[in-house]
Enzyme design. Structure first.
Site, PDB file in Angstrom:
ATOM      1  N   ASP A   1      44.784  37.558  30.218  1.00 26.49           N
ATOM      2  CA  ASP A   1      44.430  38.749  31.002  1.00 26.49           C
ATOM      3  C   ASP A   1      43.707  38.332  32.279  1.00 26.49           C
ATOM      4  OD1 ASP A   1      43.626  41.246  31.842  1.00 26.49           O
ATOM      5  OD2 ASP A   1      42.612  41.803  29.988  1.00 26.49           O
TER       6      ASP A   1
ATOM      7  N   HIS B   1      52.859  47.637  30.467  1.00 27.55           N
ATOM      8  CA  HIS B   1      51.608  47.676  31.235  1.00 27.55           C
ATOM      9  C   HIS B   1      51.775  47.075  32.631  1.00 27.55           C
ATOM     10  CE1 HIS B   1      47.253  47.870  31.698  1.00 27.55           C
ATOM     11  NE2 HIS B   1      47.226  46.584  31.998  1.00 27.55           N
TER      12      HIS B   1
HETATM   13  C1  HEM Z   1      47.682  43.231  34.012  1.00 29.64           C
HETATM   14  C2  HEM Z   1      45.623  43.779  29.661  1.00 29.64           C
HETATM   15  C3  HEM Z   1      43.494  47.867  31.195  1.00 29.64           C
HETATM   16  C4  HEM Z   1      45.210  47.066  35.630  1.00 29.64           C
HETATM   17  C5  HEM Z   1      47.314  43.037  32.703  1.00 29.64           C
HETATM   18  C6  HEM Z   1      47.828  41.976  31.853  1.00 29.64           C
HETATM   19  C7  HEM Z   1      47.234  42.132  30.653  1.00 29.64           C
HETATM   20  C8  HEM Z   1      46.377  43.295  30.713  1.00 29.64           C
HETATM   21  C9  HEM Z   1      47.425  41.247  29.424  1.00 29.64           C
HETATM   22  C10 HEM Z   1      48.855  40.903  32.270  1.00 29.64           C
HETATM   23  C11 HEM Z   1      48.279  39.688  32.909  1.00 29.64           C
HETATM   24  C12 HEM Z   1      47.540  39.914  34.185  1.00 29.64           C
HETATM   25  O1  HEM Z   1      48.111  39.960  35.286  1.00 29.64           O
HETATM   26  O2  HEM Z   1      46.322  40.071  34.077  1.00 29.64           O
HETATM   27  C13 HEM Z   1      44.881  44.954  29.696  1.00 29.64           C
HETATM   28  C14 HEM Z   1      44.158  45.514  28.563  1.00 29.64           C
HETATM   29  C15 HEM Z   1      43.585  46.669  28.998  1.00 29.64           C
HETATM   30  C16 HEM Z   1      43.925  46.819  30.404  1.00 29.64           C
HETATM   31  C17 HEM Z   1      44.113  44.902  27.172  1.00 29.64           C
HETATM   32  C18 HEM Z   1      42.719  47.646  28.257  1.00 29.64           C
HETATM   33  C19 HEM Z   1      42.098  47.387  27.119  1.00 29.64           C
HETATM   34  C20 HEM Z   1      43.780  48.010  32.527  1.00 29.64           C
HETATM   35  C21 HEM Z   1      43.295  49.075  33.368  1.00 29.64           C
HETATM   36  C22 HEM Z   1      43.783  48.848  34.616  1.00 29.64           C
HETATM   37  C23 HEM Z   1      44.566  47.639  34.558  1.00 29.64           C
HETATM   38  C24 HEM Z   1      42.385  50.220  32.923  1.00 29.64           C
HETATM   39  C25 HEM Z   1      43.582  49.652  35.875  1.00 29.64           C
HETATM   40  C26 HEM Z   1      43.451  50.947  35.935  1.00 29.64           C
HETATM   41  C27 HEM Z   1      46.002  45.952  35.566  1.00 29.64           C
HETATM   42  C28 HEM Z   1      46.679  45.385  36.726  1.00 29.64           C
HETATM   43  C29 HEM Z   1      47.421  44.300  36.261  1.00 29.64           C
HETATM   44  C30 HEM Z   1      47.163  44.206  34.831  1.00 29.64           C
HETATM   45  C31 HEM Z   1      46.592  45.883  38.165  1.00 29.64           C
HETATM   46  C32 HEM Z   1      48.354  43.390  37.076  1.00 29.64           C
HETATM   47  C33 HEM Z   1      49.664  44.097  37.232  1.00 29.64           C
HETATM   48  C34 HEM Z   1      50.679  43.299  38.028  1.00 29.64           C
HETATM   49  O3  HEM Z   1      51.315  42.409  37.428  1.00 29.64           O
HETATM   50  O4  HEM Z   1      50.841  43.589  39.220  1.00 29.64           O
HETATM   51  N1  HEM Z   1      46.453  43.825  31.972  1.00 29.64           N
HETATM   52  N2  HEM Z   1      44.701  45.773  30.785  1.00 29.64           N
HETATM   53  N3  HEM Z   1      44.547  47.165  33.275  1.00 29.64           N
HETATM   54  N4  HEM Z   1      46.299  45.211  34.459  1.00 29.64           N
HETATM   55 FE1  HEM Z   1      45.556  45.520  32.608  1.00 29.64          FE
END
Ligand code: HEM
Length: 397
Positions: free
Chosen positions: A214, A308
């Protein structure tokens, strides 16, 4: 000689020096600097003074605690100014490994382990003190989201302290000292500890409690995307905000039992990335961009329509922000443990940059099957200050 241990991963504000060298102005010896051989990170110092506060582009160390505080009744701008002066002085010392005068445990303060303290002001502070002319236009709670199950116990407060360190010991010490220094002016409403371990990951990513890599996709805030992070003169509602930022802090509960009942394929499709390596399901390695257009021979997209990363990916270049989350565990007195993510996002303007992404996720993100936002707060993060100056001065005098 001032010993520079290691440059920050994200440039400027993340540079480390050694506490002994800073605290005793020149006591560091040649070769192995004091404390490094036996104490590891204990003597790390992250510089406090500068255009921006530390703790934002600083590579996130393993321990953090977020403290939300409300101003006491009857407190005015004079008292707030007094608190900001005291906090600035205390923070500049604690982060340098120098005990403040009132410190009863100076030996603990001497080993800051890369301690940073970042100060923010919440919407309530402006309402309470009648400072509307200095309030950033975007500073308000996020609108309710269909996925929310918010507990006011973790809602927005007048003041925020974000403390981060490589060790929980100086972290707890600094929190106690700073909360104590605010007595009579502000009182904590919540304290949210968090942890993370970069483990095998490089850069900003870590393994969250779902076991996912993440934090991979991030704007280049040290260089070409700096405008996405820092408030500039053109957008500042008041010159005192230039060099500041904003923090959205969402406390998101993660249903571990249900997650672990899902098979690995379902879990990987929920995000669109491989669990082991963090690589996109469309191939390559962790740093390879996700190909959102890739299709299977059946004509279906490789990355699910509600994955996601598809829902979170920007629809315009400004829909990006710096993610600096920490895991949390809330241990109940009955032996139960709640697991989740303290999702911390920094950006110059949360309404323009963060909100459209949050809306898309709230309206249809496969991760919502296992996650529920239970706390939400928005803060204006003060600009940094030069030596001799104090945080927030330009907004209060
Ligand atoms: C990408 C997990 C909540 C925004 C990711 C990734 C994971 C992840 C595994 C893929 C790897 C990375 O690029 O970091 C989670 C989990 C969440 C959560 C477990 C809640 C428990 C959120 C929230 C937001 C968010 C609340 C914003 C409102 C993003 C963004 C990316 C991302 C902007 C990158 C997207 C891209 O590839 O352009 N998240 N996330 N995430 N997450 Fe989350």
């Amino acid at each position: 000689r001032r010993a520079l241990l290691k440059g920050g991963l994200l440039g400027g504000a993340g540079a480390f020096t050694l506490a002994g060298a800073v605290a005793s102005s020149g006591a560091a010896s040649e070769g192995s600097a004091p404390g490094t051989s036996s104490t590891g990170t204990a003597d790390l110092v992250v510089p406090f003074h500068g255009e921006h506060q530390a703790g934002i582009t600083t590579p996130p160390p393993p321990h953090a605690v977020f403290v939300g505080m409300d101003l006491d009744d009857g407190v005015g701008t004079t008292e707030l100014g007094r608190l900001m002066r005291v906090w600035t002085d205390d923070i500049s010392r604690l982060t340098a490994g120098v005990a403040p005068v009132t410190d009863q445990e100076p030996e603990v303060a001497a080993r800051p382990a890369g301690l940073t303290v970042t100060v923010g002001w919440g919407p309530g502070l402006f309402d309470r003190l009648g400072l509307d002319d200095r309030r950033p236009s975007w500073l308000a709670p996020l609108p309710p989201m269909p996925v929310d199950d918010l507990d006011e116990a973790y809602g927005g407060t007048d003041l925020l302290l974000q403390l981060c360190s490589h060790s929980p010991v100086p972290l707890a010490h600094a929190r106690r000292l700073l909360v104590g220094a605010a007595r009579g002016i502000a009182t904590p409403r919540w304290v949210q500890p968090g942890f993370r371990d970069p483990g095998e990951q490089a850069g900003l990513a870590f393994r969250n409690e779902f076991g996912q890599v993440d934090g991979t996709v991030q704007p280049d805030v040290a260089d070409r995307d700096a405008d996405l992070l820092w408030i500039g003169p053109a957008s500042a509602s008041h010159p005192g905000w230039v060099g500041g930022s904003s923090l959205v802090l969402r406390r998101i509960r993660m249903d571990m039992e249900d997650w672990e009942r899902a098979d690995r394929v379902a879990r990987e499709h929920a995000v669109g990335r491989d669990l082991a390596t963090g690589a996109p399901l469309t191939g390559g390695e962790e740093s390879t961009p996700v190909d959102l257009h890739a299709v299977l021979p059946s004509g279906l997209p490789v990355v699910d329509r509600h994955a996601h990363v598809r829902r979170a990916s920007p629809h315009a270049p400004h829909e990006r922000f710096l993610r600096r989350p920490y895991s949390y565990e809330q241990v109940g007195t009955d032996g139960t443990v709640e697991t989740g993510l303290l999702f911390a996002a920094f950006q110059a303007d949360p309404v323009r940059q963060f909100l459209p992404v949050q809306r898309r996720l709230a309206e249809g993100d496969l991760l919502n099957i296992w996650t529920v936002p239970v706390g939400s707060a928005v803060y204006a993060v003060l600009p940094g200050c030069a030596e001799g100056d104090w945080l927030g001065r330009a907004l209060l005098v």
